[in-house]
Design a protein around this motif. Structure first.
Motif, PDB file in Angstrom:
ATOM      1  N   HIS A  61       0.819  -1.218   0.000  1.00 42.55           N
ATOM      2  CA  HIS A  61       0.000   0.000   0.000  1.00 42.55           C
ATOM      3  C   HIS A  61       0.854   1.271   0.000  1.00 42.55           C
ATOM      4  O   HIS A  61       0.562   2.229  -0.739  1.00 42.55           O
ATOM      5  CB  HIS A  61      -0.916   0.001   1.224  1.00 42.55           C
ATOM      6  CG  HIS A  61      -1.698   1.275   1.384  1.00 42.55           C
ATOM      7  ND1 HIS A  61      -2.728   1.632   0.543  1.00 42.55           N
ATOM      8  CD2 HIS A  61      -1.567   2.296   2.281  1.00 42.55           C
ATOM      9  CE1 HIS A  61      -3.219   2.802   0.903  1.00 42.55           C
ATOM     10  NE2 HIS A  61      -2.529   3.233   1.955  1.00 42.55           N
ATOM     11  N   PRO A  88       4.157   2.521  -3.243  1.00 41.40           N
ATOM     12  CA  PRO A  88       3.811   3.353  -4.405  1.00 41.40           C
ATOM     13  C   PRO A  88       3.510   4.803  -4.022  1.00 41.40           C
ATOM     14  O   PRO A  88       3.848   5.727  -4.787  1.00 41.40           O
ATOM     15  CB  PRO A  88       2.556   2.657  -4.964  1.00 41.40           C
ATOM     16  CG  PRO A  88       2.670   1.247  -4.511  1.00 41.40           C
ATOM     17  CD  PRO A  88       3.286   1.333  -3.151  1.00 41.40           C
ATOM     18  N   GLU A 119       5.482   8.072  -5.395  1.00 39.62           N
ATOM     19  CA  GLU A 119       4.830   9.210  -6.047  1.00 39.62           C
ATOM     20  C   GLU A 119       5.207  10.519  -5.358  1.00 39.62           C
ATOM     21  O   GLU A 119       5.450  11.535  -6.031  1.00 39.62           O
ATOM     22  CB  GLU A 119       3.312   9.036  -6.022  1.00 39.62           C
ATOM     23  CG  GLU A 119       2.587  10.163  -6.742  1.00 39.62           C
ATOM     24  CD  GLU A 119       1.086   9.991  -6.781  1.00 39.62           C
ATOM     25  OE1 GLU A 119       0.419  10.869  -7.349  1.00 39.62           O
ATOM     26  OE2 GLU A 119       0.593   8.979  -6.244  1.00 39.62           O
ATOM     27  N   ILE A 178       1.945  -4.949  -6.050  1.00 36.51           N
ATOM     28  CA  ILE A 178       2.170  -3.556  -6.436  1.00 36.51           C
ATOM     29  C   ILE A 178       1.983  -3.397  -7.936  1.00 36.51           C
ATOM     30  O   ILE A 178       1.366  -2.428  -8.410  1.00 36.51           O
ATOM     31  CB  ILE A 178       3.580  -3.097  -6.010  1.00 36.51           C
ATOM     32  CG1 ILE A 178       3.656  -2.950  -4.488  1.00 36.51           C
ATOM     33  CG2 ILE A 178       3.947  -1.771  -6.675  1.00 36.51           C
ATOM     34  CD1 ILE A 178       5.032  -2.609  -3.968  1.00 36.51           C
ATOM     35  N   ASP A 179       2.469  -4.357  -8.707  1.00 33.88           N
ATOM     36  CA  ASP A 179       2.312  -4.295 -10.162  1.00 33.88           C
ATOM     37  C   ASP A 179       0.846  -4.432 -10.560  1.00 33.88           C
ATOM     38  O   ASP A 179       0.374  -3.766 -11.483  1.00 33.88           O
ATOM     39  CB  ASP A 179       3.156  -5.384 -10.825  1.00 33.88           C
ATOM     40  CG  ASP A 179       3.449  -5.083 -12.289  1.00 33.88           C
ATOM     41  OD1 ASP A 179       3.226  -3.939 -12.716  1.00 33.88           O
ATOM     42  OD2 ASP A 179       3.899  -5.985 -13.012  1.00 33.88           O
ATOM     43  N   ASP A 219      -1.649  -3.439  -8.819  1.00 32.53           N
ATOM     44  CA  ASP A 219      -2.349  -2.214  -8.419  1.00 32.53           C
ATOM     45  C   ASP A 219      -1.958  -1.008  -9.265  1.00 32.53           C
ATOM     46  O   ASP A 219      -2.808  -0.167  -9.586  1.00 32.53           O
ATOM     47  CB  ASP A 219      -2.055  -1.893  -6.947  1.00 32.53           C
ATOM     48  CG  ASP A 219      -2.734  -2.860  -5.992  1.00 32.53           C
ATOM     49  OD1 ASP A 219      -3.677  -3.557  -6.420  1.00 32.53           O
ATOM     50  OD2 ASP A 219      -2.319  -2.919  -4.815  1.00 32.53           O
ATOM     51  N   THR A 220      -0.684  -0.902  -9.606  1.00 31.67           N
ATOM     52  CA  THR A 220      -0.178   0.346 -10.178  1.00 31.67           C
ATOM     53  C   THR A 220       0.495   0.206 -11.540  1.00 31.67           C
ATOM     54  O   THR A 220       0.869   1.216 -12.126  1.00 31.67           O
ATOM     55  CB  THR A 220       0.850   0.976  -9.214  1.00 31.67           C
ATOM     56  OG1 THR A 220       1.992   0.105  -9.118  1.00 31.67           O
ATOM     57  CG2 THR A 220       0.249   1.159  -7.822  1.00 31.67           C
ATOM     58  N   LEU A 232       3.417  -0.885 -11.900  1.00 32.24           N
ATOM     59  CA  LEU A 232       4.791  -0.497 -11.640  1.00 32.24           C
ATOM     60  C   LEU A 232       5.517  -1.613 -10.903  1.00 32.24           C
ATOM     61  O   LEU A 232       4.923  -2.295 -10.058  1.00 32.24           O
ATOM     62  CB  LEU A 232       4.856   0.779 -10.776  1.00 32.24           C
ATOM     63  CG  LEU A 232       4.330   2.078 -11.382  1.00 32.24           C
ATOM     64  CD1 LEU A 232       4.298   3.162 -10.304  1.00 32.24           C
ATOM     65  CD2 LEU A 232       5.181   2.523 -12.560  1.00 32.24           C
TER      66      LEU A 232
END
Length: 289
Positions: A31, A34, A38, A146-147, A149-150, A152
């Motif tokens: 959570h 990322p 940013e 993470i990938d 979700d984003t 990335l």
């Protein structure tokens, strides 16, 4: 350690408990990392290009601060309500304060981490390298979600993972030779890098991100270059199947982007656990044995 020889069930049990605890922390990493990236990106943009004037939140925010809180009412979660899986079940999947639902994804990631640690411990038994493989598993889980979700794959995960694989070979902890680890890292990166540029030259579009190159380089460093064809094949098949399912469910076109990192991570973990058996059966099949 002698205690694990006399009590062979103890190491898998401890690995499972450790996986539950770390799984709770991985939820935080998935959570927050990322968001941290940013914030750092916005700050660097403002410093490099003063005319950007991007909004930047300068409050302290990292993997430990602020405390975990309910997504709805933002009430800090008590320690007794933060026991992996158990607390979520006892609270019925709801916040104690506001009774709003808390996503089942949190206990599922905790349980998934515990199961993967258990399988790793059962497959390899106690050793220094097995403990390293547990951390290898943790990074793959964090990178996967993470990938998803984003879209990335953070350098904060992929690059340390790659260097860790090479370092373990250098120190003689990994069964993979230093030569195979280095070649694996180089070949893993260049393999997808070549596909990326070939696709871009032909279509003018970007087919994947640089994070995928680095993740495959990390997998090559941990497992050796010999496993790269298997990883690429498995990830492509799994990615194709799930990609088609996703496109059908969302009713989107074939040009819809979806992350490839999770499939690389799945293939890499499968290769870690059962890769040697898969290769043995494959060679026996070729030889007709």
């Amino acid at each position: 350690m002698a205690v694990f020889i006399h009590y062979p069930w103890l190491f898998p049990f401890l690995a499972t408990v450790f996986g539950l605890i770390v799984g709770s922390f991985l939820n935080v990493v998935i959570h927050r990392l990322p968001i941290m990236m940013e914030r750092e990106w916005r700050k660097e943009c403002n410093e490099t290009f003063p005319d950007c004037n991007l909004d930047v939140d300068n409050s302290t925010y990292n993997l430990s601060i602020p405390r975990s809180a309910c997504p709805s009412c933002h009430t800090p979660i008590r320690i007794l309500d933060n026991i992996p899986v158990i607390s979520w079940l006892l609270l019925g999947g709801k916040c104690r304060q506001c009774q709003c639902k808390i996503s089942a994804r949190y206990p599922l990631i905790e349980a998934l981490t515990a199961v993967m640690c258990l399988l790793t411990a059962l497959q390899f038994g106690y050793s220094t390298f097995t403990i390293a493989l547990l951390f290898f598993t943790f990074v793959l889980i964090a990178a996967t979600f993470i990938d998803l979700d984003t879209m990335l794959l953070p350098d904060q995960l992929t690059l340390p993972l790659m260097w860790a694989g090479i370092s373990l070979s250098l120190l003689g902890i990994s069964p993979v030779s230093l030569q195979d680890a280095v070649i694996g890292a180089i070949a893993g990166y260049l393999c997808l890098w070549s596909v990326y540029w070939g696709f871009k030259l032909i279509t003018g579009k970007e087919g994947m991100g640089y994070g995928d190159f680095k993740l495959l380089a990390a997998l090559g460093a941990w497992l050796g270059w010999q496993y790269l064809p298997m990883i690429i094949l498995l990830s492509s098949v799994v990615g194709l199947v799930f990609g088609i399912i996703q496109l059908r469910m969302q009713k989107k076109g074939i040009d819809m982007a979806f992350p490839f990192g999770p499939y690389l991570a799945i293939a890499g973990w499968v290769a870690m656990l059962w890769g040697s058996n898969i290769l043995n059966h494959y060679y026996r099949f070729l030889l007709g044995v």
